[in-house]
Design a protein around this motif. Structure first.
Motif, PDB file in Angstrom:
ATOM      1  N   ARG A  49       0.821  -1.212   0.000  1.00  0.00           N
ATOM      2  CA  ARG A  49       0.000   0.000   0.000  1.00  0.00           C
ATOM      3  C   ARG A  49       0.856   1.263   0.000  1.00  0.00           C
ATOM      4  N   ASN A  50       2.058   1.176   0.621  1.00  0.00           N
ATOM      5  CA  ASN A  50       2.949   2.343   0.648  1.00  0.00           C
ATOM      6  C   ASN A  50       4.319   1.921   1.166  1.00  0.00           C
ATOM      7  N   TRP A 128       8.670   9.785  -0.372  1.00  0.00           N
ATOM      8  CA  TRP A 128       7.425   9.096  -0.036  1.00  0.00           C
ATOM      9  C   TRP A 128       6.502   9.021  -1.255  1.00  0.00           C
ATOM     10  N   GLU A 129       6.300  10.129  -1.916  1.00  0.00           N
ATOM     11  CA  GLU A 129       5.397  10.173  -3.059  1.00  0.00           C
ATOM     12  C   GLU A 129       5.943   9.354  -4.226  1.00  0.00           C
ATOM     13  N   GLU A 130       7.224   9.497  -4.494  1.00  0.00           N
ATOM     14  CA  GLU A 130       7.841   8.805  -5.633  1.00  0.00           C
ATOM     15  C   GLU A 130       7.802   7.288  -5.450  1.00  0.00           C
ATOM     16  N   CYS A 131       8.161   6.814  -4.267  1.00  0.00           N
ATOM     17  CA  CYS A 131       8.172   5.367  -4.011  1.00  0.00           C
ATOM     18  C   CYS A 131       6.760   4.792  -4.001  1.00  0.00           C
ATOM     19  N   MET A 134       5.586   4.136  -7.467  1.00  0.00           N
ATOM     20  CA  MET A 134       6.231   2.968  -8.068  1.00  0.00           C
ATOM     21  C   MET A 134       5.703   1.661  -7.485  1.00  0.00           C
ATOM     22  N   LEU A 135       5.362   1.679  -6.203  1.00  0.00           N
ATOM     23  CA  LEU A 135       4.902   0.453  -5.546  1.00  0.00           C
ATOM     24  C   LEU A 135       3.587  -0.067  -6.107  1.00  0.00           C
ATOM     25  N   GLN A 136       2.876   0.728  -6.846  1.00  0.00           N
ATOM     26  CA  GLN A 136       1.621   0.261  -7.444  1.00  0.00           C
ATOM     27  C   GLN A 136       1.837  -0.366  -8.819  1.00  0.00           C
ATOM     28  N   GLN A 137       3.065  -0.347  -9.305  1.00  0.00           N
ATOM     29  CA  GLN A 137       3.369  -0.910 -10.619  1.00  0.00           C
ATOM     30  C   GLN A 137       3.661  -2.408 -10.505  1.00  0.00           C
TER      31      GLN A 137
END
Length: 468
Positions: A49-50, A128-131, A134-137
């Motif tokens: 999720r994050n 935080w925003e950048e990672c 990417m984690l949703q890819q």
């Protein structure tokens, strides 16, 4: 222009080290023969999720650092939001310089996220925003991360009472790109001092094995049935996390009596507990030898030291330390008990106290028999020693008192899907040690010869030793 902190030659301090790493180590696949990744998350191929979910949840290394830096528990295991927990970690990271967490943190930001900025309070929001994006890819799902790190085998850690449904599901699939196999971790089955909890575990074993357990002999038979099923799913190792290598004397009659008492709720004494644990390890060793499995023994941790925190947070929350248990005599007795009847399996020993490096490096030589290269291994630096200094010290003692070229190399021993950087960390340290030896004239300036040793230690030996 300032060079990035984590750059291509990070930790490689001489020309020979750089040549060894870039030509022989960096592109090798990974055999992750011991980890704690959840099989369910791999089988379901989840996305996180994050960044807190993938990076901070369950990481007791970071939790200890946060507490040491005065961070309130609400930002660690408490009810603060995921973002607030991450921001608090970002504030803490600069304080961890010279702790391995500083290296690991920035290596894990570079792989897989490609981020080379230092993490601190100022950079936290953008990272935080950048990672999180990417984690949703797909490439950052559990399987995506495993594949992009060129992992060939993931050996999870599994209780014998687990029905292994996630392993079965995964095995039925095609095109996953890697193997996921279980590892037989029966620690709860030897903890008779836990009384009622042990009884519950036996009942669960009875159900999972579909085998009635009324005696100690039945207990062993049920364990053997689970051992067999693990083997069918590709398991090639057991693993035992114990304070010390128990090897007290025991008889079958005593074991039956002890088991009967415990199952009736009768408290047993310390001598009985030690006898039971000694027998348990011995019989697991016999089962492993029969199937040519590796018998892994993690010893020497003093766990759950804070009774107050154990009461409020439970076990495995960052209150463990190095222990100073007796090792030499009981370890020799345990190995000799198996070897005397020619039933000694392949063995990997992991110590948690650096004082035991030389002890373990020489102990494995006592029982090598020429049947398997490196049949007994001084396993990679574990827990409090899996950092640069710990890796260097383990390699030095093993090189001086054993054979480095037969070493099975590094493993993650982690619950995090970002921890594959530890293999890269180890490879860089190994290449730097060997490169420095070349520069000093201590070993031949033969890059091909030394490069072959690097490839064996970083990949080939583990693949062959665990028969993957």
């Amino acid at each position: 222009m300032r060079k990035e902190f984590i750059h291509s030659d990070f930790l490689l301090q001489n020309k020979a080290a750089r040549e060894l790493y870039h030509h022989y180590a960096v592109h090798l696949p990974i055999i992750d023969y011991h980890c704690h990744l959840p099989a369910e998350e791999i089988a379901e191929d989840i996305n996180f999720r994050n960044l807190t979910h993938i990076w901070l949840d369950g990481d007791h290394y970071k939790w200890r650092a946060l507490r040491t830096c005065g961070v309130d528990e609400s930002y660690i295991t408490g009810d603060k939001s995921d973002k607030k927990k991450f921001l608090k970690w970002a504030e803490t990271v600069p304080k961890t310089i010279r702790n391995p967490l500083y290296h690991w943190t920035h290596m894990e930001l570079k792989n897989p996220f490609g981020i080379t900025r230092l993490l601190n309070a100022e950079s936290a929001e953008s990272i935080w925003e950048e990672c999180n994006e990417m984690l949703q890819q797909p490439e950052c799902s559990t399987r995506g991360l495993i594949n992009r790190n060129k992992v060939e085998v993931v050996a999870t850690t599994d209780d014998p009472t687990d029905n292994l449904e996630h392993h079965k599901k995964f095995k039925r699939e095609e095109g996953t790109g890697f193997k996921m196999v279980p590892t037989f971790r029966p620690d709860r089955g030897m903890q008779i001092e836990n009384g009622e909890e042990f009884q519950k575990w036996v009942k669960k074993l009875e159900k999972t094995s579909d085998y009635s357990i009324t005696t100690f002999s039945d207990f062993l038979d049920a364990l053997k049935l689970r051992h067999d099923e693990f083997d069918e799913l590709g398991c090639r190792a057991s693993d035992h996390g114990v304070d010390e290598p128990y090897s007290d004397p025991f008889t079958d009659h005593e074991l039956e009596s002890i088991f009967s008492k415990v199952m009736q709720g009768i408290m047993v004494g310390e001598d009985d507990v030690r006898a039971f644990k000694s027998a348990f390890l011995y019989y697991c060793g016999l089962m492993d030898a029969e199937k040519e499995w590796v018998f892994q023994l993690h010893v020497g941790a003093l766990r759950n030291n804070s009774s107050r925190k154990m009461e409020t947070l439970g076990p495995d929350t960052g209150f463990d330390s190095i222990g100073d248990f007796e090792m030499a005599r009981p370890l020799s007795q345990l190995l000799d008990r198996l070897d005397a009847e020619d039933h000694l399996p392949r063995v990997a020993l992991y110590n948690n106290n650096p004082r035991d490096n030389e002890l373990f490096a020489t102990m494995i030589g006592n029982f090598q028999d020429g049947t398997v290269p490196g049949k007994l291994q001084h396993g990679p630096p574990w827990w409090f020693m899996d950092q640069k200094d710990g890796i260097e010290r383990q390699i030095e003692s093993l090189s001086n008192m054993g054979i480095l070229s037969e070493f099975i190399g590094m493993t993650t021993d982690s619950r995090s899907f970002l921890s594959y950087s530890r293999h890269d960390y180890f490879r860089r340290v190994l290449c730097n040690i060997l490169g420095d030896d070349i520069e000093q004239g201590l070993i031949p300036n033969d890059i091909e010869l030394i490069g072959e040793i690097v490839q064996k230690v970083c990949y080939q030996n583990a693949r062959d030793f665990f028969r993957y």
